[in-house]
Design a protein around this motif. Structure first.
Motif, mmCIF file in Angstrom:
data_model
loop_
_atom_site.group_PDB
_atom_site.id
_atom_site.type_symbol
_atom_site.label_atom_id
_atom_site.label_comp_id
_atom_site.label_asym_id
_atom_site.label_seq_id
_atom_site.Cartn_x
_atom_site.Cartn_y
_atom_site.Cartn_z
ATOM 1 N N PRO A 1 -3.714 1.921 -36.128
ATOM 2 C CA PRO A 1 -3.597 3.272 -35.568
ATOM 3 C C PRO A 1 -3.697 3.287 -34.036
ATOM 4 O O PRO A 1 -2.955 4.013 -33.367
ATOM 5 N N ASP A 2 -4.588 2.473 -33.466
ATOM 6 C CA ASP A 2 -4.713 2.394 -32.014
ATOM 7 C C ASP A 2 -3.432 1.844 -31.395
ATOM 8 O O ASP A 2 -2.973 2.339 -30.353
ATOM 9 N N GLN A 3 -2.824 0.854 -32.029
ATOM 10 C CA GLN A 3 -1.564 0.304 -31.539
ATOM 11 C C GLN A 3 -0.459 1.359 -31.601
ATOM 12 O O GLN A 3 0.382 1.430 -30.708
ATOM 13 N N LEU A 4 -0.479 2.188 -32.631
ATOM 14 C CA LEU A 4 0.491 3.282 -32.717
ATOM 15 C C LEU A 4 0.274 4.260 -31.560
ATOM 16 O O LEU A 4 1.238 4.718 -30.943
ATOM 17 N N ALA A 5 -0.976 4.570 -31.235
ATOM 18 C CA ALA A 5 -1.262 5.448 -30.095
ATOM 19 C C ALA A 5 -0.700 4.840 -28.814
ATOM 20 O O ALA A 5 -0.108 5.543 -27.988
ATOM 21 N N LYS A 6 -0.855 3.533 -28.640
ATOM 22 C CA LYS A 6 -0.327 2.859 -27.456
ATOM 23 C C LYS A 6 1.201 2.930 -27.428
ATOM 24 O O LYS A 6 1.808 3.162 -26.382
ATOM 25 N N ALA A 7 1.834 2.728 -28.585
ATOM 26 C CA ALA A 7 3.296 2.811 -28.674
ATOM 27 C C ALA A 7 3.778 4.204 -28.299
ATOM 28 O O ALA A 7 4.745 4.366 -27.542
ATOM 29 N N LEU A 8 3.110 5.222 -28.827
ATOM 30 C CA LEU A 8 3.497 6.607 -28.543
ATOM 31 C C LEU A 8 3.271 6.960 -27.079
ATOM 32 O O LEU A 8 4.087 7.648 -26.468
ATOM 33 N N ALA A 9 2.163 6.480 -26.503
ATOM 34 C CA ALA A 9 1.879 6.752 -25.093
ATOM 35 C C ALA A 9 2.924 6.090 -24.201
ATOM 36 O O ALA A 9 3.392 6.690 -23.217
ATOM 37 N N GLU A 10 3.313 4.863 -24.545
ATOM 38 C CA GLU A 10 4.347 4.159 -23.789
ATOM 39 C C GLU A 10 5.679 4.919 -23.879
ATOM 40 O O GLU A 10 6.372 5.092 -22.867
ATOM 41 N N PHE A 11 6.005 5.380 -25.064
ATOM 42 C CA PHE A 11 7.228 6.149 -25.266
ATOM 43 C C PHE A 11 7.184 7.445 -24.446
ATOM 44 O O PHE A 11 8.147 7.789 -23.763
ATOM 45 N N ALA A 12 6.075 8.162 -24.525
ATOM 46 C CA ALA A 12 5.939 9.442 -23.814
ATOM 47 C C ALA A 12 6.060 9.243 -22.304
ATOM 48 O O ALA A 12 6.731 10.039 -21.625
ATOM 49 N N ALA A 13 5.457 8.191 -21.781
ATOM 50 C CA ALA A 13 5.522 7.930 -20.347
ATOM 51 C C ALA A 13 6.951 7.630 -19.897
ATOM 52 O O ALA A 13 7.377 8.039 -18.822
ATOM 53 N N ALA A 14 7.701 6.937 -20.745
ATOM 54 C CA ALA A 14 9.076 6.566 -20.405
ATOM 55 C C ALA A 14 10.039 7.747 -20.530
ATOM 56 O O ALA A 14 11.139 7.703 -19.979
ATOM 57 N N HIS A 15 9.629 8.810 -21.239
ATOM 58 C CA HIS A 15 10.523 9.933 -21.496
ATOM 59 C C HIS A 15 10.045 11.245 -20.875
ATOM 60 O O HIS A 15 10.341 12.318 -21.378
ATOM 61 N N GLN A 16 9.316 11.139 -19.785
ATOM 62 C CA GLN A 16 8.855 12.356 -19.104
ATOM 63 C C GLN A 16 9.919 12.892 -18.197
ATOM 64 O O GLN A 16 10.726 12.263 -17.656
#
Length: 83
Positions: free
Chosen positions: A68-83
């Protein structure tokens, strides 16, 4: 479909689809099948920011991270790249 290579957990990668700011689907490759399917099912339809908030920092036993923590990291990376 987005792909994130995990670090420090049993699963080797996470595949996920995001539409707008909502998680459409998540699939873990490897890991504890029942647990990862459960996490994927629970966050489908959830806003990306809410999922990050709920999953970030969860540990698995003595490990400093978890699927779950790795999923949070994946989502945060995605969100940062798509701002």
């Amino acid at each position: 479909m987005n792909t994130y290579k995990t670090k420090g957990v049993c699963s080797s990668e996470i595949r996920f689809d995001i539409e707008g700011d909502t998680i459409k689907s998540v699939q873990f490759v490897g890991g504890c099948s029942g647990n990862t399917q459960g996490v994927a099912s629970l966050i489908a339809g959830m806003k990306v920011d809410e999922a990050i908030k709920r999953l970030d920092g969860i540990k698995c036993g003595a490990k400093s991270t978890s699927c779950p923590d790795q999923l949070a990291k994946a989502l945060a990376e995605f969100a940062a790249a798509h701002q």
